[in-house]
Design an enzyme around this catalytic site. Sequence first.
Site, PDB file in Angstrom:
ATOM      1  N   ARG A   1       0.857  -1.184   0.000  1.00  0.00           N
ATOM      2  CA  ARG A   1       0.000   0.000   0.000  1.00  0.00           C
ATOM      3  C   ARG A   1       0.893   1.234   0.000  1.00  0.00           C
ATOM      4  NH1 ARG A   1      -3.352  -2.649  -1.733  1.00  0.00           N
ATOM      5  NH2 ARG A   1      -5.448  -3.122  -0.995  1.00  0.00           N
TER       6      ARG A   1
ATOM      7  N   ASP B   1       4.455  -0.179  -7.003  1.00  0.00           N
ATOM      8  CA  ASP B   1       3.208  -0.498  -7.704  1.00  0.00           C
ATOM      9  C   ASP B   1       2.048   0.250  -7.042  1.00  0.00           C
ATOM     10  OD1 ASP B   1       1.675  -2.001  -9.659  1.00  0.00           O
ATOM     11  OD2 ASP B   1       0.864  -3.146  -7.968  1.00  0.00           O
TER      12      ASP B   1
ATOM     13  N   GLU C   1      -2.492   7.574  -4.915  1.00  0.00           N
ATOM     14  CA  GLU C   1      -2.809   6.944  -6.202  1.00  0.00           C
ATOM     15  C   GLU C   1      -4.276   7.059  -6.578  1.00  0.00           C
ATOM     16  OE1 GLU C   1      -1.685   2.810  -5.196  1.00  0.00           O
ATOM     17  OE2 GLU C   1      -3.794   2.283  -5.459  1.00  0.00           O
TER      18      GLU C   1
ATOM     19  N   HIS D   1      -0.554   0.015  -9.831  1.00  0.00           N
ATOM     20  CA  HIS D   1      -1.311  -0.949  -9.009  1.00  0.00           C
ATOM     21  C   HIS D   1      -1.815  -2.130  -9.857  1.00  0.00           C
ATOM     22  CE1 HIS D   1      -3.544  -1.145  -4.946  1.00  0.00           C
ATOM     23  NE2 HIS D   1      -3.443  -2.361  -5.447  1.00  0.00           N
TER      24      HIS D   1
HETATM   25  P1  NAD Z   1      -1.600 -11.138   4.809  1.00  0.00           P
HETATM   26  O1  NAD Z   1      -2.631 -10.651   5.771  1.00  0.00           O
HETATM   27  O2  NAD Z   1      -1.608 -12.580   4.424  1.00  0.00           O
HETATM   28  O3  NAD Z   1      -0.132 -10.807   5.374  1.00  0.00           O
HETATM   29  C1  NAD Z   1       0.199  -9.604   5.978  1.00  0.00           C
HETATM   30  C2  NAD Z   1       1.289  -9.924   7.001  1.00  0.00           C
HETATM   31  O4  NAD Z   1       1.776  -8.687   7.523  1.00  0.00           O
HETATM   32  C3  NAD Z   1       0.784 -10.756   8.197  1.00  0.00           C
HETATM   33  O5  NAD Z   1       1.625 -11.880   8.370  1.00  0.00           O
HETATM   34  C4  NAD Z   1       0.878  -9.787   9.375  1.00  0.00           C
HETATM   35  O6  NAD Z   1       1.196 -10.448  10.603  1.00  0.00           O
HETATM   36  C5  NAD Z   1       2.021  -8.891   8.914  1.00  0.00           C
HETATM   37  N1  NAD Z   1       2.095  -7.610   9.581  1.00  0.00           N
HETATM   38  C6  NAD Z   1       1.089  -6.853  10.069  1.00  0.00           C
HETATM   39  N2  NAD Z   1       1.593  -5.726  10.618  1.00  0.00           N
HETATM   40  C7  NAD Z   1       2.935  -5.782  10.476  1.00  0.00           C
HETATM   41  C8  NAD Z   1       3.996  -4.930  10.837  1.00  0.00           C
HETATM   42  N3  NAD Z   1       3.758  -3.780  11.493  1.00  0.00           N
HETATM   43  N4  NAD Z   1       5.259  -5.293  10.524  1.00  0.00           N
HETATM   44  C9  NAD Z   1       5.511  -6.469   9.878  1.00  0.00           C
HETATM   45  N5  NAD Z   1       4.533  -7.334   9.519  1.00  0.00           N
HETATM   46  C10 NAD Z   1       3.257  -6.988   9.809  1.00  0.00           C
HETATM   47  O7  NAD Z   1      -1.719 -10.191   3.545  1.00  0.00           O
HETATM   48  P2  NAD Z   1      -1.234 -10.520   2.058  1.00  0.00           P
HETATM   49  O8  NAD Z   1      -2.325 -11.221   1.329  1.00  0.00           O
HETATM   50  O9  NAD Z   1       0.126 -11.113   2.093  1.00  0.00           O
HETATM   51  O10 NAD Z   1      -1.166  -9.041   1.463  1.00  0.00           O
HETATM   52  C11 NAD Z   1      -0.181  -8.113   1.902  1.00  0.00           C
HETATM   53  C12 NAD Z   1      -0.559  -6.730   1.413  1.00  0.00           C
HETATM   54  O11 NAD Z   1      -0.430  -6.698  -0.020  1.00  0.00           O
HETATM   55  C13 NAD Z   1      -2.033  -6.389   1.676  1.00  0.00           C
HETATM   56  O12 NAD Z   1      -2.151  -5.728   2.909  1.00  0.00           O
HETATM   57  C14 NAD Z   1      -2.416  -5.509   0.522  1.00  0.00           C
HETATM   58  O13 NAD Z   1      -2.380  -4.165   1.000  1.00  0.00           O
HETATM   59  C15 NAD Z   1      -1.323  -5.726  -0.518  1.00  0.00           C
HETATM   60  N6  NAD Z   1      -1.823  -6.178  -1.821  1.00  0.00           N
HETATM   61  C16 NAD Z   1      -1.451  -5.488  -2.937  1.00  0.00           C
HETATM   62  C17 NAD Z   1      -1.880  -5.916  -4.200  1.00  0.00           C
HETATM   63  C18 NAD Z   1      -1.477  -5.195  -5.471  1.00  0.00           C
HETATM   64  O14 NAD Z   1      -2.083  -5.416  -6.523  1.00  0.00           O
HETATM   65  N7  NAD Z   1      -0.452  -4.363  -5.466  1.00  0.00           N
HETATM   66  C19 NAD Z   1      -2.697  -7.038  -4.299  1.00  0.00           C
HETATM   67  C20 NAD Z   1      -3.050  -7.721  -3.134  1.00  0.00           C
HETATM   68  C21 NAD Z   1      -2.608  -7.297  -1.887  1.00  0.00           C
END
Ligand code: NAD
Length: 333
Positions: A235, A259, A264, A296
């Site tokens: 994000r 990305d 955005e 994105h």
């Molecule tokens: P997820 O919930 O499976 O994993 C997130 C991880 O971050 C968890 O293990 C959590 O414990 C950890 N976390 C939370 N706070 C933290 C901190 N302060 N420091 C370190 N780790 C921390 O989520 P995911 O499916 O792996 O997705 C991750 C992120 O990717 C999402 O939050 C979303 O914003 C982003 N995303 C982007 C796109 C894109 O197209 N660019 C697509 C999907 C998801």
Amino acid sequence: MRIAFFSTKSYDRQSFEEANTAFAHEIGFLEPRLDAVTASLAAGWPAVCAFVNDRLDPATLAVLAEGGTRLVAMRCAGFNNVDLAAAARLGITVVRVPAYSPEAVAEFTIGLMLSLDRKIHRAWARVRENNFSLDGLLGLGLHGRVAGVVGTGRIGALVARALRLGFGCEVLAADQVQNPALVSAGVRYVPTEQLLEQADIITLHCPLTPGTRHLVDAASIARARPGFQLINTSRGALVDADALIDGLKRGLVGGVALDVYEQEGDLFFEDLSNEIIQDDVFQRLLTFPNVLVTGHQAFLTRPALHAIAETTLHSAADFEAGRPLPNRLPALS
Ligand code: NAD
């Protein structure tokens, strides 16, 4: 169920129409982004489907509730743009798609990392101009370098694994929950501050929360390894873009691939090629030769779109039938 669909793009319409043959929901595809003004378009629609840059703040949700909307289905994993407490107060249930294709985002992340380091984006542009010079295209390589993965959930774990086992990086990880399979693969969990200080390549995969906003800022850039590379497919607001520009100008930041971008919502997913972009920070970022920005698109693969559509339409059917909703978001206060 009748679903008003906001921020529709051609690829959304195609994937949702295909998946809907199994559900037969009535879907109204709308192009505008959802906000407090456009929310009135959903009057009379019990369900609304929204995406990452729709604004589901209390004002928008109040208009939706007044119009009879009882379900908001986010067709994405992140939900930082939804005021869950307001939704709960207004009696609106919110569901999302927690995992549609972590592989899609992880693969794109690795693609950005490789492109940034080996300057593939610059080489592509040069060759099109018949410029075959290699000056300025020197890479550092991934093998043997220290990669820091912030957040080892679904996406981060795949990235960490690929970097460790595929590319032979030394991988540091930061997450409050350790993944034992990654530890067995040789990934080392360290506090976030240590990761940000010791990694040559930092890749962000934690959610955006008040605690992670501007995780990469002037202070962390000052303490980081000089010339570190940053990849953000999570994000935009995890990174302070002003601090990044300052770090790039001073050579503290060696390269950036984004990305996602904090502002955005005013730019991405639209063709603005005939417009004057008003965001000077974004425009400045684009001027650096060692900055690579995509709009994105990490999620954008065929299997991911299929999974998003299927899960979203399934949730709508479950909601309508009064069945349990495994992808319901808790009403945070
Ligand atoms: P997820 O919930 O499976 O994993 C997130 C991880 O971050 C968890 O293990 C959590 O414990 C950890 N976390 C939370 N706070 C933290 C901190 N302060 N420091 C370190 N780790 C921390 O989520 P995911 O499916 O792996 O997705 C991750 C992120 O990717 C999402 O939050 C979303 O914003 C982003 N995303 C982007 C796109 C894109 O197209 N660019 C697509 C999907 C998801």
